[in-house]
Design a protein around this motif. Structure first.
Motif, PDB file in Angstrom:
ATOM      1  N   ALA A  60       0.842  -1.209   0.000  1.00  0.00           N
ATOM      2  CA  ALA A  60       0.000   0.000   0.000  1.00  0.00           C
ATOM      3  C   ALA A  60       0.874   1.256   0.000  1.00  0.00           C
ATOM      4  O   ALA A  60       0.571   2.236  -0.693  1.00  0.00           O
ATOM      5  CB  ALA A  60      -0.940  -0.006   1.191  1.00  0.00           C
ATOM      6  N   GLU A  87      -6.421   1.976  -2.478  1.00  0.00           N
ATOM      7  CA  GLU A  87      -7.709   1.865  -1.794  1.00  0.00           C
ATOM      8  C   GLU A  87      -8.159   0.414  -1.691  1.00  0.00           C
ATOM      9  O   GLU A  87      -8.749   0.009  -0.687  1.00  0.00           O
ATOM     10  CB  GLU A  87      -8.762   2.707  -2.515  1.00  0.00           C
ATOM     11  CG  GLU A  87      -8.546   4.202  -2.334  1.00  0.00           C
ATOM     12  CD  GLU A  87      -9.399   5.057  -3.249  1.00  0.00           C
ATOM     13  OE1 GLU A  87     -10.343   4.533  -3.863  1.00  0.00           O
ATOM     14  OE2 GLU A  87      -9.100   6.263  -3.348  1.00  0.00           O
ATOM     15  N   ALA A  90      -6.195  -1.015   1.129  1.00  0.00           N
ATOM     16  CA  ALA A  90      -6.591  -0.446   2.423  1.00  0.00           C
ATOM     17  C   ALA A  90      -7.721  -1.233   3.069  1.00  0.00           C
ATOM     18  O   ALA A  90      -7.853  -1.253   4.297  1.00  0.00           O
ATOM     19  CB  ALA A  90      -6.987   1.018   2.250  1.00  0.00           C
ATOM     20  N   GLN A  96      -6.740   3.165  10.184  1.00  0.00           N
ATOM     21  CA  GLN A  96      -5.643   4.032  10.596  1.00  0.00           C
ATOM     22  C   GLN A  96      -6.084   4.938  11.743  1.00  0.00           C
ATOM     23  O   GLN A  96      -7.244   5.352  11.812  1.00  0.00           O
ATOM     24  CB  GLN A  96      -5.165   4.891   9.415  1.00  0.00           C
ATOM     25  CG  GLN A  96      -4.563   4.082   8.285  1.00  0.00           C
ATOM     26  CD  GLN A  96      -3.255   3.435   8.665  1.00  0.00           C
ATOM     27  OE1 GLN A  96      -2.291   4.114   9.006  1.00  0.00           O
ATOM     28  NE2 GLN A  96      -3.203   2.110   8.638  1.00  0.00           N
TER      29      GLN A  96
END
Length: 154
Positions: A60, A87, A90, A96
């Protein structure tokens, strides 16, 4: 096969059936990176979910950096592709930490390190040792380091 790796494999099969080119190519590259990691070294081994997650995090990060490079190089369509791949990846990573959550964790660690007598440049290492296990996988190292520097300076 680990649960995270098998989930990636299942999602790859679904993406291929749905003819989702972006998702299937991203997952193929990620699974290839995982396999490469498994065969690196003297003997082949099975990666744990944590190790698989680290590989996904690394992939990523590569996508984010590539997107920035393409954007600066005047190739917006390639930059958008890299962002879209990031994305997709993710979705397989833990959420996060927000800036507020990260600041709170780092502030506690700074207090702990100062209480233990760490001052000046050495305090950076002491604080990072306290913070890193708490935020592993939830905040990028560079982002953590920036917050630590800011709070130590302030």
């Amino acid at each position: 096969m680990t649960t995270l790796k098998s989930k990636l494999q299942e999602d790859l099969n679904a993406a291929i059936k749905e003819r989702d080119e972006l998702r299937s190519s991203t997952l193929r590259l990620t699974l290839a990176a995982i396999t490469k990691e498994e065969v690196a070294g003297k003997e082949k081994r099975e990666l744990s979910d944590d190790e698989v997650q680290r590989v996904i995090t690394r992939e990523a990060k590569k996508r984010r950096e590539a997107a920035e490079a393409f954007a600066q190089g005047g190739r917006p369509e390639q930059s958008e592709r890299e962002k879209a791949e990031g994305e997709v990846l993710a979705q397989y990573l833990p959420k996060q930490l927000s800036d507020e959550e990260l600041n709170a964790i780092v502030a506690q660690a700074v207090e702990k390190a100062r209480a233990a007598g760490a001052e000046g440049p050495r305090a950076m290492g002491a604080v990072m040792k306290i913070v890193n296990p708490k935020v592993a996988g939830q905040a990028e190292g560079g982002r953590v380091a920036a917050v630590v520097k800011k709070l130590l300076a302030g």
